[in-house]
Design a protein around this motif. Structure first.
Motif, PDB file in Angstrom:
ATOM      1  N   SER A   1     -15.023 118.043 -99.479  1.00 26.62           N
ATOM      2  CA  SER A   1     -14.382 117.041-100.145  1.00 26.62           C
ATOM      3  C   SER A   1     -13.641 117.368-101.155  1.00 26.62           C
ATOM      4  O   SER A   1     -12.211 117.188-101.247  1.00 26.62           O
ATOM      5  CB  SER A   1     -15.241 115.625-100.621  1.00 26.62           C
TER       6      SER A   1
ATOM      7  N   LEU B   1     -10.789 120.053-100.152  1.00 23.86           N
ATOM      8  CA  LEU B   1      -9.776 119.105 -99.329  1.00 23.86           C
ATOM      9  C   LEU B   1      -8.671 118.328-100.076  1.00 23.86           C
ATOM     10  O   LEU B   1      -7.540 118.623-100.231  1.00 23.86           O
ATOM     11  CB  LEU B   1     -10.593 118.078 -98.394  1.00 23.86           C
ATOM     12  N   PHE B   2      -9.176 117.561-101.272  1.00 27.63           N
ATOM     13  CA  PHE B   2      -8.423 116.736-102.315  1.00 27.63           C
ATOM     14  C   PHE B   2      -7.661 117.773-103.230  1.00 27.63           C
ATOM     15  O   PHE B   2      -6.698 117.375-103.330  1.00 27.63           O
ATOM     16  CB  PHE B   2      -9.311 115.735-102.747  1.00 27.63           C
TER      17      PHE B   2
ATOM     18  N   ILE C   1      -4.800 118.770-101.292  1.00 26.83           N
ATOM     19  CA  ILE C   1      -3.712 117.799-101.183  1.00 26.83           C
ATOM     20  C   ILE C   1      -2.943 117.618-102.349  1.00 26.83           C
ATOM     21  O   ILE C   1      -1.877 117.321-102.500  1.00 26.83           O
ATOM     22  CB  ILE C   1      -4.654 116.454-100.769  1.00 26.83           C
TER      23      ILE C   1
ATOM     24  N   ILE D   1     -12.035 110.767-106.548  1.00 25.83           N
ATOM     25  CA  ILE D   1     -12.776 111.591-105.609  1.00 25.83           C
ATOM     26  C   ILE D   1     -13.478 112.715-106.039  1.00 25.83           C
ATOM     27  O   ILE D   1     -14.570 113.194-105.879  1.00 25.83           O
ATOM     28  CB  ILE D   1     -12.237 111.512-104.224  1.00 25.83           C
TER      29      ILE D   1
ATOM     30  N   GLU E   1     -17.341 113.759-106.361  1.00 28.32           N
ATOM     31  CA  GLU E   1     -17.838 114.588-105.494  1.00 28.32           C
ATOM     32  C   GLU E   1     -18.336 115.836-106.452  1.00 28.32           C
ATOM     33  O   GLU E   1     -19.540 116.246-106.052  1.00 28.32           O
ATOM     34  CB  GLU E   1     -16.822 115.164-104.471  1.00 28.32           C
TER      35      GLU E   1
ATOM     36  N   GLY F   1     -26.812 108.565 -90.207  1.00 29.07           N
ATOM     37  CA  GLY F   1     -26.472 110.019 -89.941  1.00 29.07           C
ATOM     38  C   GLY F   1     -27.502 111.216 -90.658  1.00 29.07           C
ATOM     39  O   GLY F   1     -28.694 110.700 -91.202  1.00 29.07           O
ATOM     40  N   ALA F   2     -26.848 112.365 -90.759  1.00 30.08           N
ATOM     41  CA  ALA F   2     -27.666 113.342 -91.470  1.00 30.08           C
ATOM     42  C   ALA F   2     -28.372 112.797 -92.863  1.00 30.08           C
ATOM     43  O   ALA F   2     -27.702 112.433 -93.666  1.00 30.08           O
ATOM     44  CB  ALA F   2     -26.653 114.416 -91.556  1.00 30.08           C
TER      45      ALA F   2
ATOM     46  N   ASP G   1     -19.069 111.287 -90.383  1.00 31.05           N
ATOM     47  CA  ASP G   1     -19.440 110.288 -91.161  1.00 31.05           C
ATOM     48  C   ASP G   1     -19.492 110.115 -92.866  1.00 31.05           C
ATOM     49  O   ASP G   1     -20.061 109.240 -93.512  1.00 31.05           O
ATOM     50  CB  ASP G   1     -21.136 110.209 -91.067  1.00 31.05           C
ATOM     51  N   GLU G   2     -18.887 111.098 -93.128  1.00 36.63           N
ATOM     52  CA  GLU G   2     -18.442 111.214 -94.726  1.00 36.63           C
ATOM     53  C   GLU G   2     -17.099 110.605 -94.991  1.00 36.63           C
ATOM     54  O   GLU G   2     -16.015 110.899 -94.534  1.00 36.63           O
ATOM     55  CB  GLU G   2     -18.404 112.640 -95.218  1.00 36.63           C
TER      56      GLU G   2
ATOM     57  N   HIS H   1     -15.083 110.409 -97.472  1.00 34.42           N
ATOM     58  CA  HIS H   1     -14.053 110.907 -98.289  1.00 34.42           C
ATOM     59  C   HIS H   1     -13.543 112.146 -97.434  1.00 34.42           C
ATOM     60  O   HIS H   1     -12.256 112.168 -97.410  1.00 34.42           O
ATOM     61  CB  HIS H   1     -14.732 111.574 -99.564  1.00 34.42           C
ATOM     62  N   ILE H   2     -14.349 112.827 -96.500  1.00 38.58           N
ATOM     63  CA  ILE H   2     -13.703 113.843 -95.796  1.00 38.58           C
ATOM     64  C   ILE H   2     -12.729 113.181 -94.766  1.00 38.58           C
ATOM     65  O   ILE H   2     -11.484 113.653 -94.262  1.00 38.58           O
ATOM     66  CB  ILE H   2     -14.941 114.536 -95.154  1.00 38.58           C
TER      67      ILE H   2
ATOM     68  N   LEU I   1     -11.283 110.250 -95.117  1.00 40.76           N
ATOM     69  CA  LEU I   1     -10.028 109.730 -95.784  1.00 40.76           C
ATOM     70  C   LEU I   1      -8.959 111.326 -96.059  1.00 40.76           C
ATOM     71  O   LEU I   1      -7.933 110.921 -95.764  1.00 40.76           O
ATOM     72  CB  LEU I   1     -10.495 109.253 -97.282  1.00 40.76           C
ATOM     73  N   GLY I   2      -9.349 112.146 -96.631  1.00 34.54           N
ATOM     74  CA  GLY I   2      -8.679 113.298 -96.812  1.00 34.54           C
ATOM     75  C   GLY I   2      -8.040 113.849 -95.506  1.00 34.54           C
ATOM     76  O   GLY I   2      -6.735 114.274 -95.346  1.00 34.54           O
TER      77      GLY I   2
ATOM     78  N   MET J   1     -23.192 116.452 -87.469  1.00 36.48           N
ATOM     79  CA  MET J   1     -24.543 115.645 -87.830  1.00 36.48           C
ATOM     80  C   MET J   1     -23.822 114.238 -88.212  1.00 36.48           C
ATOM     81  O   MET J   1     -23.457 113.860 -89.262  1.00 36.48           O
ATOM     82  CB  MET J   1     -25.156 116.212 -88.873  1.00 36.48           C
ATOM     83  N   MET J   2     -23.916 113.252 -87.367  1.00 33.99           N
ATOM     84  CA  MET J   2     -23.408 111.971 -87.460  1.00 33.99           C
ATOM     85  C   MET J   2     -24.419 110.850 -86.703  1.00 33.99           C
ATOM     86  O   MET J   2     -25.382 111.460 -85.901  1.00 33.99           O
ATOM     87  CB  MET J   2     -22.118 111.761 -86.701  1.00 33.99           C
TER      88      MET J   2
END
Lengths: 707, 124
Positions: free
Chosen positions: A495, A498-499, A502, A519, A523, A666-667, B9-10, B12-13, B15-16, B54-55
């Motif tokens: 994250s 990524l941001f 961006i 974010i 993070e 999930g995980a 499932d994240e 933020h990821i 969204l990005g 992994m979801m």
């Protein structure tokens, strides 16, 4: 003293023989009721035989007179004791047994008193080989008495043997019946004629001897009194020793008597010295003779011992649990010919003994696990010795409440004849269940002793194998943990990267830009928290993990924690707040606690993080603080997915990841968050507990002591 | 431009990636677990699917099984799939190959590599 002759020598020897049998039975019997009576019989008959020998040995009339009294009394009492023994062997009802026994003893006492009273009047007769008591008028009555008692006992034995359903028991009763029938006429007539004043030596002692040998056979073959090979070997060695020394001593005494006709101290001394010399010379050969006897007469048992020794060698370096169990089953099947073998091993978590592997059990259905609710398990743990189906009803310690019945029922359910404890460091680590031998012969004491050795050797190997398995499992879990942890750490970094990229390109929308920057901060926090958890976890068990304790306000810590998660909660549309009921209260009513600030924050961060992670959109996470006595209680409640009851005991375990959570969300991380939270709370003298209901939510309760 | 479905499932990821690809002019749909992927596919008919591994609902190899499902389904068989995961072991790459994934990218994502892969797969 008369010289030794064919009357007094066999009498003395056979009395030694009887006393030896008595000693072996007394020390080994597992059926005390029956064993005690057999011992009494052997002792009485032994003294009877001895006094007969003395009667024929001494020239002095006074000694002979006393010997005659003993002959009379023991001869009379041999009969009711034998009757008692036979009734006990036939398992007659106690009430009936008591009546019969008391009557027999009562009548015998009358006879004994009568014969003793007559003795002075009748005097002793002298034959060329020794003295003999005079003839009594009470003899015909005594003969009738013998006949009634023995016939009665025989009749009961026969009836019982016809009724009995167990092959082994039937055999026991039959051998009692036949041996009595064959030898009693000769033995009892011996007693009777002896009292009557007529000798028919050397048949006298032979009858009794015969009886003892036949019973000895029954003991060995059909576990009548369960003394088995010990007795067999013991008798053989005793006979061997007696034969060698008796011939020698006998010869010396004979020549001494013949040549000097008086006791010569120097000759006596030389006798003693030469006897000792012979014994010492014989000593080195004893071991060899024993081995030779083992090989010659006890071949099966000798082979068993070798098989067990080979088994021990084969498993001593084995670390594969399956292989150990396989070897053990093969050995038991091949050498003891058990129709069924089942091995149950302890499952510490469940506290029960689960079926591990076996032979002869139906393939599609494993026997149920044994737990401490089972009488056999309790018994094996407490007494640490085998349970033998045939012995259950005889075992003195089993005779309480409904224990016998429960044990027999459980053995029936398992289809087992023998249960062996597998002991390691005196703890019951497993149970070996054995079915009948395919030959339907009973298990002997020797078998059980060897099986016990097998179980003990196997216990060590099993324990080693399990330890190795546990270490391997720990390695696997650690390797998986490190992979999981790496994945966990990569997620916030993903994250962030990524941001960052961006934002690098420039985001025109101011609101979006602010959101993305937020974010990045969030993070980063998440990353740091994960690293803190990871560091704490790796050092958790080292004793020098320091706690920097200071006065901490729980409110401050929770304020900070809630601030961290506010954005995340908003994104998921979850309300994250204090319980409104306490929000207006004076914060100072909650006292300070003495704690390591950073560690304690880690606890709250983990708990609030979980609460948000496992909550549905639109849910709420509520934090509540209250003082209760000497404790400060913080409750973090969510309206999330909850924890199923079967997972509740495991969630604080290392590396444990909830299946339920994984399915819903999930995980599920690396499985250390709650582990370290609990550890930190405990290191502060507190308790971390949980209450949860699936689909309703969970409440984690942190109870910390107030300074 | 292309229609792209992203599953992760994240939030933020998700969204990005959504923002990043929308900036490139793609039409985006997002899914946060395997079952959402299966629901959205028939109606949205994407040109490309990007799947996390992994979801929920299994939490283990959900991305792989969703990929297998796409590749076995007549209607979606030709849709290219990119697996985008934190898992970087060789065994995971093999699993991705076995279930027919067209590309395998690991997190943290390199923006340029992502664009290049998308370009290779759908020629945009």
């Amino acid at each position: 003293m008369r010289p030794l002759n064919f009357i007094n020598l066999p009498s003395v020897l056979s009395s030694a023989f009887f006393l030896a049998i008595a000693w072996f039975v007394a020390s080994r019997t597992t059926r005390p009721q029956l064993g005690r009576r057999f011992v009494a019989f052997c002792v009485t008959y032994g003294f009877y035989s001895l006094s007969l020998g003395l009667l024929a040995l001494f020239l002095d009339k006074r000694i002979a007179y006393w010997a005659a009294h003993v002959v009379s009394a023991t001869g009379v009492f041999t009969i009711p004791i034998m009757y008692d023994f036979l009734l006990t062997g036939g398992e007659v009802k106690p009430a009936f047994l008591n009546v019969g026994r008391r009557t027999a003893y009562g009548v015998a006492t009358i006879f004994a008193v009568f014969f003793a009273w007559q003795m002075p009047r009748l005097g002793l007769k002298e034959w060329w080989w020794g003295y003999y008591p005079g003839r009594s008028e009470g003899l015909p009555a005594f003969m009738v008495f013998i006949t009634i008692l023995i016939s009665h006992a025989e009749w009961i034995l026969w009836k019982r043997s016809c009724e009995s359903r167990s092959v082994n028991e039937k055999n026991q009763l039959r051998i009692l019946f036949w041996s009595t029938l064959l030898t009693i006429p000769s033995a009892s007539s011996n007693i009777a004629f002896c009292l009557y004043g007529e000798g028919q030596y050397p048949f006298s002692s032979l009858g009794g001897l015969c009886y003892a040998i036949l019973l000895g056979y029954a003991v060995v073959r059909y576990r009548l009194m369960d003394i088995e090979i010990v007795l067999r070997k013991g008798l053989l060695y005793a006979l061997l020793t007696a034969a060698v020394t008796a011939v020698f001593v006998g010869a010396v005494l004979y020549f001494q008597g013949l040549l000097t006709r008086q006791t010569d101290w120097s000759v006596l001394l030389s006798t003693v010295i030469s006897t000792m010399a012979v014994a010492m010379l014989l000593q080195p050969f004893r071991g060899r003779i024993q081995i030779a006897i083992d090989r010659r007469f006890f071949r099966t048992s000798y082979n068993l011992q070798q098989a067990v020794a080979e088994f021990t060698d084969s498993i001593v370096s084995e670390i594969d649990l399956d292989q150990v169990l396989k070897n053990m089953i093969r050995l038991i099947e091949r050498t003891f010919h058990a129709s069924k073998v089942g091995i149950f091993l302890v499952n510490e978590r469940k506290g029960e003994y689960q079926f591990a592997t076996g032979l002869g059990f139906s393939a599609d259905q494993n026997p149920p696990a044994l737990s401490s609710g089972h009488a056999v398990v309790d018994w094996l743990s407490a007494h640490r010795e085998p349970v033998l189906q045939a012995d259950v009803q005889w075992h003195p310690l089993m005779d309480e409440g409904d224990l016998q019945e429960r044990v027999l029922n459980e053995l029936d359910q398992l289809g087992a004849t023998v249960l062996l404890p597998v002991l390691y460091e005196s703890k019951l680590r497993g149970v070996v269940a054995l079915g009948d031998k395919s030959s339907e012969e009973p298990y002997t004491i020797e078998d059980l002793r060897l099986l016990g050795t097998v179980a003990n050797e196997a216990a060590v190997a099993i324990e080693n194998a399990r330890l190795v398995e546990a270490l391997r499992e720990e390695d696997r879990r650690k390797a998986r943990f490190i992979t999981d942890m790496a994945h966990e750490l990569k997620t916030p970094v993903t994250s962030i990267k990524l941001f960052a990229q961006i934002l690098e390109d420039g985001v025109e929308d101011a609101a979006k830009r602010k959101q993305f920057q937020r974010i990045l901060v969030n993070e980063s926090d998440r990353y740091v928290n994960l690293v803190n958890d990871f560091l704490y976890f790796t050092r958790m068990e080292s004793p020098d993990l320091p706690l920097r304790k200071e006065e901490v306000s729980l409110y401050e810590l929770l304020d900070e924690t809630l601030a961290i998660f506010q954005v995340q909660a908003q994104e998921k549309n979850i309300s994250l707040c204090y319980n409104p009921g306490i929000a207006h209260d004076d914060r100072s009513s909650v006292p300070l606690v003495c704690a390591d600030r950073d560690r304690l924050k880690q606890v709250f961060v983990n708990l609030v993080n979980n609460a948000i992670k496992y909550s549905h959109s639109g849910g709420q996470v509520v934090v509540d603080i209250a003082r209760s006595g000497e404790y400060c209680i913080t409750r973090i409640s969510d309206t999330g997915i909850g924890i199923p009851p079967e997972e509740l005991p495991s969630i604080f375990e290392k590396y444990y990841r909830s299946h339920h959570a994984r399915e819903m969300v999930g995980a599920g991380g690396a499985g250390i968050g709650l582990t370290i939270a609990k550890d930190i709370v405990q290191k502060h003298g507190g308790v971390l507990t949980v209450e949860s209901e699936v689909e309703k939510g969970s409440t984690f309760i942190v109870k910390l002591p107030v300074e | 431009m292309a229609k792209i479905l992203i599953a992760d499932d994240e939030p933020h990821i998700l969204l990005g990636l959504e923002y990043l690809l929308q900036q490139k002019g793609h039409e985006l749909r997002t899914a946060s677990d395997g079952s959402e992927v299966r629901i959205q596919l028939p109606s949205f008919k994407p040109d490309l699917v990007i799947l996390d591994v992994m979801m929920p609902p299994t939490g283990v190899d959900e991305g792989f099984s969703a990929c297998r499902w796409i590749k076995q389904n007549e209607a979606t068989r030709d849709t290219p799939v990119i697996i985008l995961t934190v898992k970087a072991q060789e065994s995971d790459r093999q699993k991705a190959d076995e279930c027919g994934a067209d590309a395998y990218l690991t997190k943290p994502i390199d923006r340029e590599a992502l664009f290049r892969t998308i370009g290779n797969l759908i020629g945009v």
